[in-house]
Design an enzyme around this catalytic site. Structure first.
Site, short mmCIF file in Angstrom:
data_model
loop_
_atom_site.label_atom_id
_atom_site.label_comp_id
_atom_site.label_asym_id
_atom_site.label_seq_id
_atom_site.Cartn_x
_atom_site.Cartn_y
_atom_site.Cartn_z
N PHE A 139 4.79 3.34 -1.49
CA PHE A 139 5.30 2.65 -0.30
C PHE A 139 4.62 1.30 -0.12
CE2 PHE A 139 4.74 1.81 4.30
CZ PHE A 139 6.07 1.63 4.65
N THR A 151 -1.34 5.33 3.20
CA THR A 151 -1.96 6.03 2.08
C THR A 151 -0.96 6.48 1.03
OG1 THR A 151 -1.86 8.10 3.35
CG2 THR A 151 -3.91 6.84 3.48
N UNK A 152 0.23 5.91 1.07
CA UNK A 152 1.24 6.23 0.06
C UNK A 152 1.40 5.02 -0.86
N PRO A 153 0.76 5.03 -2.05
CA PRO A 153 0.79 3.87 -2.94
C PRO A 153 2.19 3.36 -3.29
CG PRO A 153 -0.90 5.40 -3.67
CD PRO A 153 -0.13 6.09 -2.57
#
Length: 279
Positions: free
Chosen positions: A135, A131-133
């Site tokens: 990354f 959920t870390u764009p």
């Protein structure tokens, strides 16, 4: 008294960058709101989607905690690499590079981060979550690094706590590849989220994958919070990447690996190749 003074000093150091991040989130929300208003006035179907604000109380708490995590991290350039406990995400047995499974239907084998380190080769450790764009948007670039430099280095992806869980500080779905993952309630949830990421992004077989334990010991030791990359060589931190998302930079990792590869032909001191961009 000394500890109190140290905590106060760290707080004062964090405040300016914390407020700059808040300003960025406010500007981001303003731009998105303006975009939705324009789409609404033009009666576009795109305006019917849910608008998620980033500048929320939950968001401010997450940003502040991320700076505290970075400030109190154990890892330092040139220092010993923390040997954090992790859970190995095993590959499937069908020979497919993109097939992953959990052992016993739950999680893989418990091990330690440095179990994947070779004394003769650097270990590139990439921390992040689905959920870390920033990354996920760099996973293709990370895969290229693995393919190009697996002859001289080892690679490890560490799946950590969700940056933007759908039931927490949720990020807007900015692309078709965006994930919606809830907060991890147990180790099985975290391993399942790692599997979900690997089903979407096919990593080269040379890259090992692990999940942080539920006490987030790897996240805390390496001061990750959202994403971070580092390089371990001979049990020491040879490269320490900056705090994500703004200072998460795989290009610097590529540069380090190119220098490290040249070192095989023209020996240089390790100190010459060490780089620290952490704040």
């Amino acid at each position: 008294m000394g500890l109190l003074s140290a905590d106060l000093l760290i707080t004062l150091q964090i405040l300016p960058v914390f407020f700059s991040n808040c300003l960025f989130l406010a500007l981001y929300d303003s731009v998105i709101l303006l975009k939705h208003m324009v789409l609404f006035l033009s009666r576009s179907k795109s305006a019917r989607g849910e608008w998620r604000r980033m500048l929320t109380s939950e968001g401010l708490r997450c940003v502040w905690n991320s700076f505290l995590l970075d400030a109190y991290k154990q890892v330092k350039l040139g220092g010993e690499a923390p040997n954090s406990s992790v859970i190995h995400i095993a590959k499937g047995n069908d020979g497919s590079n993109s097939s992953w499974k959990s052992v016993g239907g739950k999680c893989g084998t418990k091990c330690h981060l440095l179990d994947f380190a070779n004394s003769e080769r650097p270990l590139v450790v990439n921390f992040g979550s689905a959920t870390u764009p920033p990354f996920t948007s760099q996973l293709s670039a990370f895969s290229k690094l693995v393919e190009e430099f697996s002859g001289v280095a080892d690679f490890l992806l560490v799946y950590i706590d969700e940056a933007h869980p759908s039931d927490g500080w949720a990020a807007p779905g900015i692309s078709p590849s965006s994930f919606e993952v809830k907060k991890h309630r147990n180790q099985e949830d975290r391993c399942a989220a790692a599997h979900q990421l690997l089903e979407r992004f096919s990593l080269p077989p040379q890259c090992q994958v692990v999940a942080d334990c539920m006490d987030n010991n790897a996240n805390v030791a390496y001061g990750v919070s959202f994403e971070r990359v580092c390089i371990v060589q001979r049990q020491k931190i040879a490269y320490l990447g900056g705090k994500g998302p703004f200072f998460y930079n795989l290009q610097e990792v590529r540069l380090w690996l190119e220098q490290n590869f040249s070192k095989r032909u023209n020996p240089l001191s390790t100190e010459d190749l060490s780089t620290d961009v952490s704040l």
